[in-house]
Design an enzyme around this catalytic site. Sequence first.
Site, PDB file in Angstrom:
ATOM      1  N   ARG A  56       0.831  -1.213   0.000  1.00  0.00           N
ATOM      2  CA  ARG A  56       0.000   0.000   0.000  1.00  0.00           C
ATOM      3  C   ARG A  56       0.863   1.261   0.000  1.00  0.00           C
ATOM      4  NH1 ARG A  56      -5.409   0.027   2.909  1.00  0.00           N
ATOM      5  NH2 ARG A  56      -4.384   1.637   4.145  1.00  0.00           N
ATOM      6  N   ARG A  67       0.772  12.745  -9.650  1.00  0.00           N
ATOM      7  CA  ARG A  67       0.634  14.182  -9.427  1.00  0.00           C
ATOM      8  C   ARG A  67       1.886  14.941  -9.876  1.00  0.00           C
ATOM      9  NH1 ARG A  67      -3.980  14.101  -9.900  1.00  0.00           N
ATOM     10  NH2 ARG A  67      -5.523  14.382  -8.280  1.00  0.00           N
ATOM     11  N   HIS A  70       1.704  15.263 -13.534  1.00  0.00           N
ATOM     12  CA  HIS A  70       0.756  16.310 -13.905  1.00  0.00           C
ATOM     13  C   HIS A  70       1.401  17.688 -13.787  1.00  0.00           C
ATOM     14  CE1 HIS A  70      -2.806  13.501 -12.783  1.00  0.00           C
ATOM     15  NE2 HIS A  70      -2.431  13.329 -14.031  1.00  0.00           N
ATOM     16  N   SER A  96       9.300   3.422   3.365  1.00  0.00           N
ATOM     17  CA  SER A  96       9.206   2.171   4.118  1.00  0.00           C
ATOM     18  C   SER A  96       9.013   2.549   5.567  1.00  0.00           C
ATOM     19  CB  SER A  96      10.484   1.338   3.949  1.00  0.00           C
ATOM     20  OG  SER A  96      10.522   0.272   4.885  1.00  0.00           O
ATOM     21  N   GLY A  97       7.909   2.112   6.155  1.00  0.00           N
ATOM     22  CA  GLY A  97       7.652   2.439   7.553  1.00  0.00           C
ATOM     23  C   GLY A  97       8.789   2.013   8.456  1.00  0.00           C
ATOM     24  N   SER A  98       9.269   0.805   8.273  1.00  0.00           N
ATOM     25  CA  SER A  98      10.337   0.276   9.121  1.00  0.00           C
ATOM     26  C   SER A  98      11.714   0.733   8.672  1.00  0.00           C
ATOM     27  CB  SER A  98      10.302  -1.251   9.109  1.00  0.00           C
ATOM     28  OG  SER A  98      10.640  -1.737   7.807  1.00  0.00           O
ATOM     29  N   GLY A  99      11.836   1.083   7.404  1.00  0.00           N
ATOM     30  CA  GLY A  99      13.142   1.425   6.848  1.00  0.00           C
ATOM     31  C   GLY A  99      14.011   0.214   6.608  1.00  0.00           C
ATOM     32  N   THR A 100      13.404  -0.982   6.688  1.00  0.00           N
ATOM     33  CA  THR A 100      14.168  -2.226   6.510  1.00  0.00           C
ATOM     34  C   THR A 100      13.680  -3.080   5.349  1.00  0.00           C
ATOM     35  OG1 THR A 100      12.757  -3.437   8.065  1.00  0.00           O
ATOM     36  CG2 THR A 100      14.702  -2.336   8.989  1.00  0.00           C
ATOM     37  N   THR A 101      12.640  -2.668   4.654  1.00  0.00           N
ATOM     38  CA  THR A 101      12.114  -3.467   3.545  1.00  0.00           C
ATOM     39  C   THR A 101      13.228  -3.692   2.527  1.00  0.00           C
ATOM     40  OG1 THR A 101       9.975  -2.415   3.916  1.00  0.00           O
ATOM     41  CG2 THR A 101      10.250  -3.656   1.853  1.00  0.00           C
ATOM     42  N   SER A 158      -1.453   1.114   8.217  1.00  0.00           N
ATOM     43  CA  SER A 158      -2.470   1.976   7.595  1.00  0.00           C
ATOM     44  C   SER A 158      -2.228   3.462   7.837  1.00  0.00           C
ATOM     45  CB  SER A 158      -3.871   1.600   8.089  1.00  0.00           C
ATOM     46  OG  SER A 158      -4.228   0.318   7.630  1.00  0.00           O
ATOM     47  N   GLU A 161       0.647   4.754   5.702  1.00  0.00           N
ATOM     48  CA  GLU A 161       0.265   4.844   4.291  1.00  0.00           C
ATOM     49  C   GLU A 161      -0.663   6.028   4.038  1.00  0.00           C
ATOM     50  OE1 GLU A 161       0.577   0.069   4.648  1.00  0.00           O
ATOM     51  OE2 GLU A 161      -1.385   1.035   4.602  1.00  0.00           O
ATOM     52  N   ASP A 169       0.316  14.827  -1.088  1.00  0.00           N
ATOM     53  CA  ASP A 169      -0.668  15.699  -1.732  1.00  0.00           C
ATOM     54  C   ASP A 169      -0.493  17.137  -1.249  1.00  0.00           C
ATOM     55  OD1 ASP A 169      -1.953  14.198  -3.630  1.00  0.00           O
ATOM     56  OD2 ASP A 169      -3.867  14.082  -2.574  1.00  0.00           O
TER      57      ASP A 169
END
Length: 194
Positions: A56, A67, A70, A96-101, A158, A161, A169
């Site tokens: 996500r 955007r 655009h 990456s939330g964890s910074g480890t992905t 969630s 994201e 935005d």
Amino acid sequence: MGSANINEQAASLQANLELILQENQKLAAQLDFMQLAAVIPYLQQAERVFVIGAGRTGLALKAVAMRLMHFGFTVFVAGETTTPAIKNGDLLIAASGSGTTSTIVRAAEKAIAADAKVIAFSTTSDSPLGSLATLVLLLPAAQKQDHGKTISKQYAGSLFEQALFLLTDALFQTMWAADGTPAEELWKRHANLE
């Protein structure tokens, strides 16, 4: 399905939407907007912008890419079949939330090896991604493995994201307001093969 069940579901939907909005407002109140504004010069100086995120988070970054396109930027989504090699003068926006992905970290390593700049959105700067990034934008949200529900009552990542989508935005809106390009000009870049 009885009407009582529909009423309960409607009440639950309203309560959950209020929860989501409250959590995002609480997160926004903790943000360092000077840090977020620091992204703008990197975007303006980049020859091309690349974005990468998984799941996500990746979908939120695809919305960012749209955007920026655009707005007139040359933007690519890492992993798409038409994405070229990143090079010096380019910018990678990695989230990456964890910074480890692992796929995100590897992409950042490759961007650095190609002399590109890396901007990271994460919940922490103390991570492999954080150590590679020129600038880390911290979003005080729960990581997807945080099941304690102390930061967010929502499932997995969630809140991260959602905040990523909303903040990028806001970043677009800020650059657009400063630039003054009429909406009609941006509209010319909207997809027309739909």
